[in-house]
Design a protein around this motif. Structure first.
Motif, mmCIF file in Angstrom:
data_model
loop_
_atom_site.group_PDB
_atom_site.id
_atom_site.type_symbol
_atom_site.label_atom_id
_atom_site.label_comp_id
_atom_site.label_asym_id
_atom_site.label_seq_id
_atom_site.Cartn_x
_atom_site.Cartn_y
_atom_site.Cartn_z
ATOM 1 N N LEU A 136 63.624 15.091 77.232
ATOM 2 C CA LEU A 136 62.306 15.394 76.670
ATOM 3 C C LEU A 136 62.120 14.734 75.313
ATOM 4 C CD1 LEU A 136 61.977 19.173 77.637
ATOM 5 C CD2 LEU A 136 60.626 17.258 78.524
ATOM 6 N N PHE A 137 63.189 14.667 74.529
ATOM 7 C CA PHE A 137 63.087 14.009 73.231
ATOM 8 C C PHE A 137 62.815 12.513 73.386
ATOM 9 C CE2 PHE A 137 65.202 11.536 69.880
ATOM 10 C CZ PHE A 137 64.477 11.965 68.775
ATOM 11 N N VAL A 138 63.514 11.869 74.324
ATOM 12 C CA VAL A 138 63.289 10.445 74.556
ATOM 13 C C VAL A 138 61.854 10.197 75.023
ATOM 14 C CG1 VAL A 138 63.940 8.496 76.021
ATOM 15 C CG2 VAL A 138 65.713 9.929 75.008
ATOM 16 N N LEU A 139 61.375 11.038 75.938
ATOM 17 C CA LEU A 139 60.001 10.891 76.434
ATOM 18 C C LEU A 139 58.991 11.113 75.320
ATOM 19 C CD1 LEU A 139 58.122 10.454 78.834
ATOM 20 C CD2 LEU A 139 58.285 12.903 79.324
ATOM 21 N N ARG A 140 59.198 12.148 74.518
ATOM 22 C CA ARG A 140 58.292 12.416 73.397
ATOM 23 C C ARG A 140 58.296 11.283 72.392
ATOM 24 N NH1 ARG A 140 61.204 16.762 71.432
ATOM 25 N NH2 ARG A 140 60.508 15.963 69.438
ATOM 26 N N ALA A 141 59.468 10.786 72.077
ATOM 27 C CA ALA A 141 59.575 9.721 71.081
ATOM 28 C C ALA A 141 58.890 8.453 71.565
ATOM 29 C CB ALA A 141 61.046 9.440 70.763
ATOM 30 N N GLY A 142 59.092 8.098 72.833
ATOM 31 C CA GLY A 142 58.476 6.879 73.352
ATOM 32 C C GLY A 142 56.970 6.978 73.452
ATOM 33 N N VAL A 143 56.483 8.032 74.105
ATOM 34 C CA VAL A 143 55.042 8.194 74.293
ATOM 35 C C VAL A 143 54.348 8.444 72.959
ATOM 36 C CG1 VAL A 143 53.264 9.623 75.374
ATOM 37 C CG2 VAL A 143 55.315 9.004 76.651
ATOM 38 N N GLY A 144 54.945 9.288 72.122
ATOM 39 C CA GLY A 144 54.337 9.584 70.829
ATOM 40 C C GLY A 144 54.229 8.361 69.933
ATOM 41 N N SER A 145 55.247 7.515 69.942
ATOM 42 C CA SER A 145 55.218 6.310 69.113
ATOM 43 C C SER A 145 54.124 5.337 69.565
ATOM 44 C CB SER A 145 56.579 5.612 69.139
ATOM 45 O OG SER A 145 57.588 6.443 68.621
ATOM 46 N N VAL A 146 53.993 5.179 70.875
ATOM 47 C CA VAL A 146 52.958 4.290 71.409
ATOM 48 C C VAL A 146 51.570 4.798 71.037
ATOM 49 C CG1 VAL A 146 51.905 3.442 73.533
ATOM 50 C CG2 VAL A 146 54.386 3.418 73.287
ATOM 51 N N LEU A 147 51.327 6.088 71.211
ATOM 52 C CA LEU A 147 50.028 6.661 70.864
ATOM 53 C C LEU A 147 49.749 6.560 69.371
ATOM 54 C CD1 LEU A 147 50.073 9.852 73.110
ATOM 55 C CD2 LEU A 147 48.591 7.865 73.369
#
Length: 240
Positions: A69-80
């Motif tokens: 979940l941290f990896v997913l949050r970090a990737g998607v959040g950074s792009v947004l």
């Protein structure tokens, strides 16, 4: 009913007999000791109830889930966050509010300036909160609603290389999923005791964002229909 000799006497007699039998007796004695130890372990486990799994058997999946979940949050959040910064501040080659607002006007999102600010806040704000794992249901819902509107702009083409909605839809699905699952243990929400990460917030946030995005898209459709070539003039607007 006649009772036999005590178990301790029987065991002592068996041990004495095994010792007198030499090497084979000692092997028999070792087997007896092993059987006694196993029987004692089984009895202790039965007295405690169901056998418990080692701590690592349950801890490992939890750690892996939090890491995923941290990896997913970090990737998607950074792009947004990057995309929102383009719209709000003109960073990373973006047009800022003025340039993005003009582009939004051409796409039918009016007024363009406020529409650009709303989209930028939905992306940058939602991405930053998602990256931190703070108020995750609200952050995910805001980003998902913004991506819903963005997907409609690129519809009906699907693949990104054809100008389709593939990329925006993927971000929208990812943020909606995070709004439902929560941020995991490696987040500020976890440090705050999940006060800002409640199940009802996920449902309310996603429904509200979907309703808001639908209203924006309906207004855009009406604007495009009114300004299309050959469309009848709006009431109060001079012809020609």
């Amino acid at each position: 009913m006649a009772k036999g000799p005590p178990a301790t006497i029987v065991k002592a007699a068996l041990v004495k007999r095994a010792l007198h039998r030499g090497g084979r007796g000692r092997a028999d004695l070792a087997a007896m000791a092993k059987a006694a130890v196993l029987a004692e372990l089984a009895r202790a486990a039965a007295s405690r109830g169901a056998t418990q799994a080692p701590p690592t058997a349950e801890a490992t999946p939890a750690v892996l889930r939090d890491a995923g979940l941290f990896v997913l949050r970090a990737g998607v959040g950074s792009v947004l966050l990057a995309h929102g910064s383009q719209k709000l501040f003109g960073w990373f080659g973006g047009g800022g509010v003025q340039g993005t607002g003009a582009a939004f006007e051409q796409m039918g999102f009016t007024p363009g300036g406020p529409s650009a600010v709303a989209a930028g806040l939905g992306e940058a704000g939602g991405g930053a909160l998602m990256l931190l794992g703070l108020a995750t249901p609200v952050a995910g819902a805001a980003a998902a609603g913004t991506m819903m509107a963005a997907s409609a702009v690129h519809f009906p083409a699907f693949f990104a290389q054809e100008g389709g909605y593939e990329y925006a839809a993927l971000l929208g699905v990812s943020t909606a999923a995070l709004a439902l699952t929560g941020p995991g243990g490696w987040s500020l929400d976890a440090l705050l005791g999940y006060r800002l990460n409640k199940p009802w917030l996920s449902v309310v946030g996603l429904v509200a964002s979907a309703v808001a995005a639908t209203a924006v898209l309906q207004r855009r459709a009406q604007h495009l229909a009114a300004t299309a070539p050959g469309a009848p003039p709006v009431e109060g607007e001079p012809e020609g």
